[in-house]
Scaffold this motif. Sequence first.
Motif, PDB file in Angstrom:
ATOM      1  N   ILE A  81       4.743  -7.623  -2.519  1.00 62.69           N
ATOM      2  CA  ILE A  81       4.289  -6.512  -1.688  1.00 62.69           C
ATOM      3  C   ILE A  81       5.207  -5.301  -1.850  1.00 62.69           C
ATOM      4  O   ILE A  81       4.744  -4.152  -1.968  1.00 62.69           O
ATOM      5  N   GLY A  82       6.508  -5.537  -1.888  1.00 61.63           N
ATOM      6  CA  GLY A  82       7.456  -4.444  -2.063  1.00 61.63           C
ATOM      7  C   GLY A  82       7.247  -3.704  -3.375  1.00 61.63           C
ATOM      8  O   GLY A  82       7.299  -2.475  -3.427  1.00 61.63           O
ATOM      9  N   SER A  83       6.982  -4.446  -4.439  1.00 58.38           N
ATOM     10  CA  SER A  83       6.731  -3.834  -5.738  1.00 58.38           C
ATOM     11  C   SER A  83       5.442  -3.019  -5.725  1.00 58.38           C
ATOM     12  O   SER A  83       5.381  -1.918  -6.276  1.00 58.38           O
ATOM     13  N   LEU A  84       4.405  -3.541  -5.073  1.00 53.55           N
ATOM     14  CA  LEU A  84       3.140  -2.824  -4.985  1.00 53.55           C
ATOM     15  C   LEU A  84       3.265  -1.573  -4.125  1.00 53.55           C
ATOM     16  O   LEU A  84       2.661  -0.537  -4.417  1.00 53.55           O
ATOM     17  N   LEU A  85       4.053  -1.649  -3.053  1.00 53.18           N
ATOM     18  CA  LEU A  85       4.245  -0.491  -2.192  1.00 53.18           C
ATOM     19  C   LEU A  85       4.894   0.659  -2.957  1.00 53.18           C
ATOM     20  O   LEU A  85       4.536   1.823  -2.769  1.00 53.18           O
ATOM     21  N   TYR A  86       5.851   0.346  -3.826  1.00 50.41           N
ATOM     22  CA  TYR A  86       6.494   1.400  -4.607  1.00 50.41           C
ATOM     23  C   TYR A  86       5.505   2.027  -5.587  1.00 50.41           C
ATOM     24  O   TYR A  86       5.579   3.219  -5.880  1.00 50.41           O
ATOM     25  N   LEU A  87       4.560   1.229  -6.060  1.00 54.15           N
ATOM     26  CA  LEU A  87       3.566   1.739  -7.002  1.00 54.15           C
ATOM     27  C   LEU A  87       2.611   2.745  -6.343  1.00 54.15           C
ATOM     28  O   LEU A  87       2.006   3.567  -7.023  1.00 54.15           O
ATOM     29  N   THR A  88       2.497   2.694  -5.018  1.00 53.17           N
ATOM     30  CA  THR A  88       1.593   3.622  -4.321  1.00 53.17           C
ATOM     31  C   THR A  88       2.109   5.058  -4.349  1.00 53.17           C
ATOM     32  O   THR A  88       1.416   5.962  -3.887  1.00 53.17           O
ATOM     33  N   ALA A  89       3.292   5.293  -4.904  1.00 49.83           N
ATOM     34  CA  ALA A  89       3.813   6.656  -5.020  1.00 49.83           C
ATOM     35  C   ALA A  89       2.920   7.529  -5.893  1.00 49.83           C
ATOM     36  O   ALA A  89       2.900   8.754  -5.747  1.00 49.83           O
ATOM     37  N   ALA A 134       0.485  -5.931   3.481  1.00 52.74           N
ATOM     38  CA  ALA A 134       1.856  -5.792   3.980  1.00 52.74           C
ATOM     39  C   ALA A 134       1.997  -6.248   5.427  1.00 52.74           C
ATOM     40  O   ALA A 134       3.107  -6.520   5.886  1.00 52.74           O
ATOM     41  N   ARG A 135       0.894  -6.374   6.149  1.00 53.09           N
ATOM     42  CA  ARG A 135       0.955  -6.816   7.546  1.00 53.09           C
ATOM     43  C   ARG A 135       1.270  -8.304   7.671  1.00 53.09           C
ATOM     44  O   ARG A 135       1.592  -8.790   8.750  1.00 53.09           O
ATOM     45  N   PHE A 136       1.180  -9.037   6.560  1.00 52.34           N
ATOM     46  CA  PHE A 136       1.325 -10.492   6.611  1.00 52.34           C
ATOM     47  C   PHE A 136       2.602 -10.966   5.913  1.00 52.34           C
ATOM     48  O   PHE A 136       2.623 -12.059   5.347  1.00 52.34           O
ATOM     49  N   GLN A 137       3.644 -10.144   5.967  1.00 53.39           N
ATOM     50  CA  GLN A 137       4.890 -10.522   5.298  1.00 53.39           C
ATOM     51  C   GLN A 137       5.674 -11.567   6.080  1.00 53.39           C
ATOM     52  O   GLN A 137       6.599 -12.174   5.549  1.00 53.39           O
ATOM     53  N   HIS A 169      -3.513 -14.962   1.549  1.00 55.36           N
ATOM     54  CA  HIS A 169      -2.937 -13.608   1.520  1.00 55.36           C
ATOM     55  C   HIS A 169      -2.339 -13.326   0.142  1.00 55.36           C
ATOM     56  O   HIS A 169      -2.496 -12.221  -0.401  1.00 55.36           O
ATOM     57  N   TYR A 170      -1.651 -14.326  -0.388  1.00 54.83           N
ATOM     58  CA  TYR A 170      -1.029 -14.162  -1.708  1.00 54.83           C
ATOM     59  C   TYR A 170      -2.092 -13.963  -2.785  1.00 54.83           C
ATOM     60  O   TYR A 170      -1.920 -13.148  -3.702  1.00 54.83           O
TER      61      TYR A 170
END
Length: 338
Positions: free
Chosen positions: A237-245, A258-261, A268-269
């Motif tokens: 999720i962290g890697s995907l969040l950075y890609l949203t830039a 990201a709500r299910f971390q 979810h996975y």
Amino acid sequence: ITRNKARLVAKGFTQTEGLDFDESYAPVARLDAIRLFLAFAAHKDFKVYQMDVKSAFLNGELAEEVYVEQPPGFEVSSESRMVYKLQKALYGLKQAPRAWYDTLAKYLLESGFKKGEVDKTLFTLNHDGKLLLVQVYVDDIIFGSKDKQLCNDFANLMKSKFEMSMMGEMNYFLGLQVKQLNDGIFISQTKYAKDMLTKFNLKPSEKNAKIPMSIGTKMTYTESDKSVEEHKYRKLIGSLLYLTASRPDIQYAVGVCARFQTNPMQSHYNIAMKILRYVKGTVEVGLWYPKDSGLSLVGNSDADYDGSLLDRKSTSGTCQFLGARLISWFNCHIYHRG
């Protein structure tokens, strides 16, 4: 060639707020501001350059009296009980980032620049009707103008005060790949996306997903579902969040996942991996900022209603365009009253 670096780092954890330092916050440019900078540069046909300050924090002028012990291996044997009084900041000091920002801002203001009223990391210079924009991200500086000589003058101005590395035209900044073309600017994270596919062992033979998340997908917990390792899920999720830039097309799907971390499940996975399979087929996708487009600022927003099965919250989303250039977007979870 591998070059080893060594720095004297102060023990900032021993500092007391109000006694050893007053202000530690230093303004830092947001990615939204970087995209806005590039969108404006594309419209004005600016050429954008990049430079880096070497050992930036060592240039920060301190407002407080700070003393440090003699570093191991460099003690003066006859003065073993003496300490050093710092004239400028060291890495590790709580106020080092703020001291560097204040020193840089003071120098630019003295050189005729104006600081942004909203974005304190943006500096502008209007010289004989020619505009120069400067955006600061700690020790990385991007600047642009239609007048190349004005850019050269700024580079020389900075080199006369600080030790700088001129990196030429901007092409890679904060993980963003930037292509400056005659008809606009293209922003992407292609290299990061490819590295991410390798990192999570996504095989070339795996089928690409056509969309990041199926329409009508409702994520929740079920008794029959199996849990997965939190670290593994959060890493994805962290890697995907950075890609949203640079990828607003996956913003909603990643935000929901990201709500299910906490206590993630296999379902979810699987949904998060589908996003990755969508990225696999769209690694070249990015943001295009055309030159021939206006500067009107337009915002759009929408929300579902009680979309979450867990807490009946709604998801609200918004995006802002400068002309035809998408510069900002986000989604969030919101409550409804009544």
